[in-house]
Design a protein around this motif. Structure first.
Motif, PDB file in Angstrom:
ATOM      1  N   ALA A   1       0.834  -1.202   0.000  1.00 28.51           N
ATOM      2  CA  ALA A   1       0.000   0.000   0.000  1.00 28.51           C
ATOM      3  C   ALA A   1       0.870   1.254   0.000  1.00 28.51           C
ATOM      4  O   ALA A   1       0.572   2.228  -0.704  1.00 28.51           O
ATOM      5  N   GLU A   2       1.954   1.238   0.774  1.00 25.52           N
ATOM      6  CA  GLU A   2       2.879   2.385   0.793  1.00 25.52           C
ATOM      7  C   GLU A   2       3.543   2.551  -0.576  1.00 25.52           C
ATOM      8  O   GLU A   2       3.729   3.672  -1.046  1.00 25.52           O
ATOM      9  N   VAL A   3       3.911   1.450  -1.196  1.00 26.94           N
ATOM     10  CA  VAL A   3       4.529   1.510  -2.526  1.00 26.94           C
ATOM     11  C   VAL A   3       3.555   2.131  -3.519  1.00 26.94           C
ATOM     12  O   VAL A   3       3.938   2.975  -4.327  1.00 26.94           O
ATOM     13  N   ALA A   4       2.295   1.735  -3.459  1.00 20.89           N
ATOM     14  CA  ALA A   4       1.285   2.305  -4.362  1.00 20.89           C
ATOM     15  C   ALA A   4       1.181   3.818  -4.164  1.00 20.89           C
ATOM     16  O   ALA A   4       1.075   4.570  -5.144  1.00 20.89           O
ATOM     17  N   ASP A   5       1.235   4.277  -2.910  1.00 22.09           N
ATOM     18  CA  ASP A   5       1.201   5.721  -2.633  1.00 22.09           C
ATOM     19  C   ASP A   5       2.430   6.415  -3.209  1.00 22.09           C
ATOM     20  O   ASP A   5       2.331   7.512  -3.767  1.00 22.09           O
ATOM     21  N   ILE A   6       3.583   5.781  -3.075  1.00 18.61           N
ATOM     22  CA  ILE A   6       4.829   6.366  -3.597  1.00 18.61           C
ATOM     23  C   ILE A   6       4.760   6.473  -5.118  1.00 18.61           C
ATOM     24  O   ILE A   6       5.121   7.506  -5.692  1.00 18.61           O
TER      25      ILE A   6
ATOM     26  N   LEU B   1       3.893   7.590 -11.404  1.00 14.18           N
ATOM     27  CA  LEU B   1       4.487   6.450 -12.077  1.00 14.18           C
ATOM     28  C   LEU B   1       3.490   5.295 -12.063  1.00 14.18           C
ATOM     29  O   LEU B   1       3.018   4.898 -11.000  1.00 14.18           O
ATOM     30  N   SER B   2       3.142   4.783 -13.230  1.00 11.39           N
ATOM     31  CA  SER B   2       2.198   3.672 -13.302  1.00 11.39           C
ATOM     32  C   SER B   2       2.884   2.380 -12.860  1.00 11.39           C
ATOM     33  O   SER B   2       4.115   2.274 -12.856  1.00 11.39           O
TER      34      SER B   2
END
Length: 68
Positions: free
Chosen positions: A30-35, A41-42
């Protein structure tokens, strides 16, 4: 990290390093998706530009562990 690491993305080495550092510090997918969202960046571009890092992200939990 070298200049070819972000190919085929049109990102500077500095941008690639910043994204790499932020994602390595993430505790969950979830944090990676926010980043990725913050860096506009898709997921497809992330997979293409950071294949090794994308594999490491797969080992992260879906959500961050609860704060104690």
């Amino acid at each position: 990290m070298n200049e070819d690491d972000c190919f085929p993305l049109l990102l500077s080495l500095r941008e690639c390093s910043e994204i790499d550092a932020h994602i390595r510090a993430a505790a969950s997918k979830a944090e990676v998706a926010d980043i990725l969202n913050q860096h506009e960046l898709s997921e497809d571009d992330f997979l293409a530009g950071f294949p090794g890092l994308a594999k490491a992200v797969q080992e992260l939990p879906d959500e961050s562990p609860p704060a104690t």
